[in-house]
Scaffold this motif. Structure first.
Motif, PDB file in Angstrom:
ATOM      1  N   GLU A  46       0.223   5.010   1.931  1.00 63.12           N
ATOM      2  CA  GLU A  46      -1.023   4.823   2.691  1.00 63.12           C
ATOM      3  C   GLU A  46      -0.841   3.786   3.792  1.00 63.12           C
ATOM      4  O   GLU A  46      -1.351   3.933   4.901  1.00 63.12           O
ATOM      5  CB  GLU A  46      -2.153   4.403   1.742  1.00 63.12           C
ATOM      6  N   GLY A  48       0.797  -1.223   0.000  1.00 64.14           N
ATOM      7  CA  GLY A  48       0.000   0.000   0.000  1.00 64.14           C
ATOM      8  C   GLY A  48       0.826   1.267   0.000  1.00 64.14           C
ATOM      9  O   GLY A  48       0.271   2.371   0.016  1.00 64.14           O
ATOM     10  N   SER A  87      -4.926  -1.403   1.913  1.00 63.99           N
ATOM     11  CA  SER A  87      -3.519  -1.510   2.299  1.00 63.99           C
ATOM     12  C   SER A  87      -3.405  -2.456   3.482  1.00 63.99           C
ATOM     13  O   SER A  87      -4.411  -2.869   4.066  1.00 63.99           O
ATOM     14  CB  SER A  87      -2.948  -0.136   2.656  1.00 63.99           C
ATOM     15  N   HIS A 117      -8.854   2.604  -1.309  1.00 63.67           N
ATOM     16  CA  HIS A 117      -7.681   1.747  -1.456  1.00 63.67           C
ATOM     17  C   HIS A 117      -7.650   0.712  -0.332  1.00 63.67           C
ATOM     18  O   HIS A 117      -8.188   0.948   0.753  1.00 63.67           O
ATOM     19  CB  HIS A 117      -6.395   2.582  -1.387  1.00 63.67           C
ATOM     20  N   GLU A 126      -4.966  10.314  -2.304  1.00 61.48           N
ATOM     21  CA  GLU A 126      -5.818   9.949  -3.449  1.00 61.48           C
ATOM     22  C   GLU A 126      -6.689  11.144  -3.830  1.00 61.48           C
ATOM     23  O   GLU A 126      -7.485  11.636  -3.021  1.00 61.48           O
ATOM     24  CB  GLU A 126      -6.687   8.747  -3.080  1.00 61.48           C
ATOM     25  N   GLN A 186      -9.227  -0.342   4.636  1.00 61.39           N
ATOM     26  CA  GLN A 186      -9.936   0.078   3.426  1.00 61.39           C
ATOM     27  C   GLN A 186     -10.438   1.500   3.643  1.00 61.39           C
ATOM     28  O   GLN A 186     -11.287   1.749   4.500  1.00 61.39           O
ATOM     29  CB  GLN A 186     -11.119  -0.861   3.144  1.00 61.39           C
ATOM     30  N   ARG A 209     -11.044   7.299  -4.751  1.00 67.20           N
ATOM     31  CA  ARG A 209     -11.164   5.850  -4.794  1.00 67.20           C
ATOM     32  C   ARG A 209     -10.725   5.235  -3.465  1.00 67.20           C
ATOM     33  O   ARG A 209      -9.793   5.706  -2.820  1.00 67.20           O
ATOM     34  CB  ARG A 209     -10.305   5.259  -5.921  1.00 67.20           C
TER      35      ARG A 209
END
Length: 377
Positions: free
Chosen positions: A122, A119, A198, A196, A190, A184, A194
């Motif tokens: 993040e 990730g 990680s 992501h 970002e 999540q 969206r």
């Protein structure tokens, strides 16, 4: 009476007399250990007494039910018996769990390691969030917190951090945090909004005393170097960073947070000792395990244990199928409900593996002895 429970209650009576002796205070360590044991056994004695009192009340209510002629009074008596039996069953189950012998590791201090995984930045930011969550929980418990080594990113994340926590029953509360923590959310990096996914890995190591782990000097390779980082006084200017390699196991520890080479070496040795201790404990646990592992898990840091879903304010622990919709509070250190559920699940699994069935409930009209199926000594 169950042999183990009988011996614990006898020990409680002995300690009750012992703590009244003024001479006990002269030895502070003995005094603290005695008071701690007395407090723990006092909880068992209190539950046992509550259980006996509930049994007495149930028997009295059943006698009243048999003698009563008024239908309304009979209904009230039945409701009272139902409530008392529910409380009685809960007391029985609680006593069973408390009679499970404590793991000697539970009282140990810990060394905790958090590392950013998949990730990128993040993951590093979430590693920082996890560190903040654990540190705030430690504050609520009155535990002592000490950073031993850290590697920060430019955006405020953490690539890796190693820290120690010391206090009462630290390992008992934190032992189930080892594993992969998945997050999540929409990262701050970002721009399109969206979500992501990680991951961050956490390892919880019980801290070993020097007398528990014998590390020979000839088994160590010690390298010194200049500390890395953004710069500053004594950083990148002196050979203060220390890297210790344990040759037999191949374990390598690096420490650079202190300005003093001596202090960095001492911290590195603590981390090394904990890692070797964990490795030996894992071997012993593997030898003891026969058919099944506990539901909570083995503490393997490669196991995905939990998902943090920020858009839904949801945390899910996959080992015990627990979902909580208060992720915002948990990330602020309000983790007691989560940690208690993990401890309870582990104890219930131990109870089930012992071959003793938990009573689903008492049948109306018959009262089982509270010690019929207590934990065998």
């Amino acid at each position: 009476m169950n042999e183990r429970l009988n011996s614990l209650l006898k020990r409680y009576d002995e300690l009750t007399l012992l703590i009244q002796d003024p001479a006990l205070v002269k030895d502070q360590k003995l005094y603290r250990d005695t008071m701690k044991e007395h407090s723990h056994l006092g909880e068992i004695a209190a539950i046992y007494n509550t259980q006996n009192e509930l049994e007495k009340q149930i028997n009295e209510a059943k006698t009243l039910l048999q003698e009563e002629k008024d239908p309304e009074m009979k209904d009230l008596a039945r409701e009272e018996i139902k409530e008392l039996e529910t409380r009685f069953t809960a007391a029985v189950d609680k006593l069973k769990l408390m009679l499970i012998p404590k793991d000697p590791l539970d009282e140990k201090n810990i060394i905790m390691e958090i590392r950013a995984g998949t990730g990128g930045e993040e993951a590093a930011l979430f590693a920082s969030d996890l560190y903040r969550m654990y540190s705030r929980f430690a504050e609520t418990k009155g535990w002592k917190f000490e950073i031993m080594n850290s590697n920060d990113t430019e955006l405020g994340g953490i690539k890796e951090i190693v820290f120690s926590i010391s206090g009462n029953n630290v390992y008992e509360n934190m032992r189930y945090e080892s594993g992969v923590h998945r997050v999540q959310r929409v990262p701050t990096t970002e721009s399109s909004g969206r979500i992501h996914t990680s991951a961050v890995t956490v390892a919880v190591l019980p801290e070993a005393d020097e007398t528990e782990i014998d590390i020979r000097q000839e088994d160590l390779r010690i390298d010194v170097m200049r500390a890395g980082g953004p710069g500053g006084q004594c950083v990148n200017t002196t050979d203060s960073a220390v890297r210790i390699t344990h040759l037999p196991s191949g374990i390598t520890v690096h420490c650079q947070d202190e300005k003093s080479q001596i202090k960095n070496k001492a911290k590195a040795m603590r981390i090394l000792r904990a890692r070797i201790y964990e490795m030996e404990e894992a071997k012993a646990a593997a030898q003891r395990a026969e058919v099944r592992k506990t539901q909570v898990g083995s503490g393997d840091r490669s196991q995905r244990i939990r998902t943090y879903n920020f858009p839904q304010n949801r945390l899910t622990d996959h080992r015990i199928n627990l979902t909580l919709y208060k992720l915002d509070l948990i990330m602020q250190g309000d983790t007691a409900e989560l940690f208690d559920a993990l401890k309870l699940s582990a104890k219930e699994e131990m109870l089930q593996n012992s071959g003793i069935e938990r009573r689903p409930g008492l049948k109306s009209g018959s009262l089982e002895s509270p010690l019929d199926d207590a934990i065998a000594s």
